[in-house]
Enzyme design. Structure first.
Site, PDB file in Angstrom:
ATOM      1  CG  PHE A  12       3.560  -1.858  -5.360  1.00 41.62           C
ATOM      2  CD1 PHE A  12       3.449  -0.680  -4.642  1.00 41.62           C
ATOM      3  CD2 PHE A  12       4.292  -2.895  -4.797  1.00 41.62           C
ATOM      4  CE1 PHE A  12       4.043  -0.531  -3.398  1.00 41.62           C
ATOM      5  CE2 PHE A  12       4.888  -2.767  -3.548  1.00 41.62           C
ATOM      6  CZ  PHE A  12       4.761  -1.572  -2.853  1.00 41.62           C
ATOM      7  CE  LYS A  69      -3.167   4.890   1.364  1.00 42.77           C
ATOM      8  NZ  LYS A  69      -2.479   3.586   1.100  1.00 42.77           N
ATOM      9  CB  THR A  77       0.682  -2.653   4.627  1.00 42.28           C
ATOM     10  OG1 THR A  77       1.424  -1.927   5.604  1.00 42.28           O
ATOM     11  CG2 THR A  77       0.792  -1.968   3.272  1.00 42.28           C
ATOM     12  NE  ARG A  83      -3.819   0.749   5.770  1.00 43.09           N
ATOM     13  CZ  ARG A  83      -2.510   0.953   5.878  1.00 43.09           C
ATOM     14  NH1 ARG A  83      -1.758   0.086   6.546  1.00 43.09           N
ATOM     15  NH2 ARG A  83      -1.947   2.011   5.323  1.00 43.09           N
ATOM     16  CG  HIS A 137      -0.496   7.515   4.624  1.00 42.48           C
ATOM     17  ND1 HIS A 137       0.589   6.740   4.302  1.00 42.48           N
ATOM     18  CD2 HIS A 137      -0.013   8.541   5.362  1.00 42.48           C
ATOM     19  CE1 HIS A 137       1.691   7.290   4.825  1.00 42.48           C
ATOM     20  NE2 HIS A 137       1.346   8.385   5.471  1.00 42.48           N
TER      21      HIS A 137
HETATM   22  P1  IDP Z   1       1.815   1.600   4.940  1.00 45.40           P
HETATM   23  O1  IDP Z   1       0.798   2.378   4.115  1.00 45.40           O
HETATM   24  O2  IDP Z   1       1.153   0.540   5.786  1.00 45.40           O
HETATM   25  O3  IDP Z   1       2.747   2.490   5.730  1.00 45.40           O
HETATM   26  P2  IDP Z   1       3.922   1.261   2.960  1.00 45.40           P
HETATM   27  O4  IDP Z   1       4.925   0.163   2.930  1.00 45.40           O
HETATM   28  O5  IDP Z   1       4.390   2.625   3.329  1.00 45.40           O
HETATM   29  O6  IDP Z   1       2.713   0.776   3.891  1.00 45.40           O
HETATM   30  O7  IDP Z   1       3.254   1.290   1.513  1.00 45.40           O
HETATM   31  C1  IDP Z   1       2.507   2.398   1.060  1.00 45.40           C
HETATM   32  C2  IDP Z   1       1.287   1.881   0.305  1.00 45.40           C
HETATM   33  O8  IDP Z   1       1.706   1.124  -0.856  1.00 45.40           O
HETATM   34  C3  IDP Z   1       0.421   0.902   1.078  1.00 45.40           C
HETATM   35  O9  IDP Z   1      -0.484   1.521   1.963  1.00 45.40           O
HETATM   36  C4  IDP Z   1      -0.295   0.155  -0.044  1.00 45.40           C
HETATM   37  O10 IDP Z   1      -1.358   0.948  -0.613  1.00 45.40           O
HETATM   38  C5  IDP Z   1       0.823   0.026  -1.075  1.00 45.40           C
HETATM   39  N1  IDP Z   1       1.616  -1.216  -0.901  1.00 45.40           N
HETATM   40  C6  IDP Z   1       2.615  -1.417   0.004  1.00 45.40           C
HETATM   41  N2  IDP Z   1       3.158  -2.643  -0.116  1.00 45.40           N
HETATM   42  C7  IDP Z   1       2.504  -3.231  -1.137  1.00 45.40           C
HETATM   43  C8  IDP Z   1       2.645  -4.534  -1.760  1.00 45.40           C
HETATM   44  O11 IDP Z   1       3.484  -5.384  -1.391  1.00 45.40           O
HETATM   45  N3  IDP Z   1       1.800  -4.798  -2.787  1.00 45.40           N
HETATM   46  C9  IDP Z   1       0.881  -3.900  -3.227  1.00 45.40           C
HETATM   47  N4  IDP Z   1       0.716  -2.668  -2.689  1.00 45.40           N
HETATM   48  C10 IDP Z   1       1.518  -2.337  -1.641  1.00 45.40           C
HETATM   49 MG    MG Z   2       4.150   3.868   5.008  1.00 44.52          MG
END
Ligand code: IDP
Ligand code: MG
Length: 167
Positions: free
Chosen positions: A58, A10, A97, A108, A125
């Site tokens: 967000f 990213k 995450t 991370r 990601h």
């Molecule tokens: P992942 O990247 O671990 O698969 P996802 O749920 O797909 O997690 O979320 C995509 C991206 O959105 C995350 O990598 C993070 O940057 C952001 N994100 C996800 N959940 C939250 C949250 O609860 N608060 C703030 N940012 C979040």
């Molecule tokens: Mg995801």
């Protein structure tokens, strides 16, 4: 089982000069790189990529983040890794995450942060499962950009030009 997974470094990962470090960590998995490129991410691609999160508070900030608006780095490095349990292996190296909850030695956990507004800036990601990986790889790459035929393709002719596209 062999499978493919999409990795994105990213904009914060690029701004923090973590590219080499992240690729070195990923090479521990012994997975194969099947595609790699630098992408200027537009809002359309970002919105499609994160469409499962469109109702989250967000979401708009997340789109700005992945488009590079927050880091003045309008680029992302996209890669396809392939091999045994690719998604599980890469997600394990990436960590949770939420960077505060991620294993401290994970990517991370080592390099992510939570912004004052609450967004998780977590450097990398990784697709969440095999089906999401297929959807995401087809979104980010054309068949010609991937060195093996991961998924079925077909020919598409537009203005007398024939291209190979995902079937
Ligand atoms: P992942 O990247 O671990 O698969 P996802 O749920 O797909 O997690 O979320 C995509 C991206 O959105 C995350 O990598 C993070 O940057 C952001 N994100 C996800 N959940 C939250 C949250 O609860 N608060 C703030 N940012 C979040
Ligand atoms: Mg995801």
């Amino acid at each position: 089982m062999n499978e493919a997974t999409l990795i994105l470094i990213k904009p914060d990962g690029l701004k923090k000069s973590l590219t080499g470090n992240i690729l070195t960590r990923l090479s521990e998995t012994k997975l194969e790189i099947m595609a790699a490129k630098i992408v200027k991410v537009d809002k359309g691609l970002a919105t499609e990529h994160y469409k499962h999160l469109k109702d989250k508070p967000f979401f708009n900030e997340l789109i700005d983040y992945i488009c590079g608006e927050k880091h003045n780095r309008k680029k992302v490095m996209a890669l396809v890794y392939w091999g045994e349990n690719a998604t599980t292996k890469c997600r394990q190296l990436a960590g949770a995450t939420n960077p505060e909850e991620a294993e401290p030695t994970s990517i991370r956990g080592s390099y992510g942060r939570i912004t004052t507004s609450g967004l998780y800036e977590n450097v990398i990601h990784v697709s969440s499962n095999k089906d999401e990986a297929e959807r995401e790889i087809k979104l980010w790459f054309t068949p010609a950009e991937v060195i093996v035929d991961l998924y079925p393709v077909k020919e598409s002719t537009v203005n007398s030009c024939t291209h190979v596209v995902w079937a």
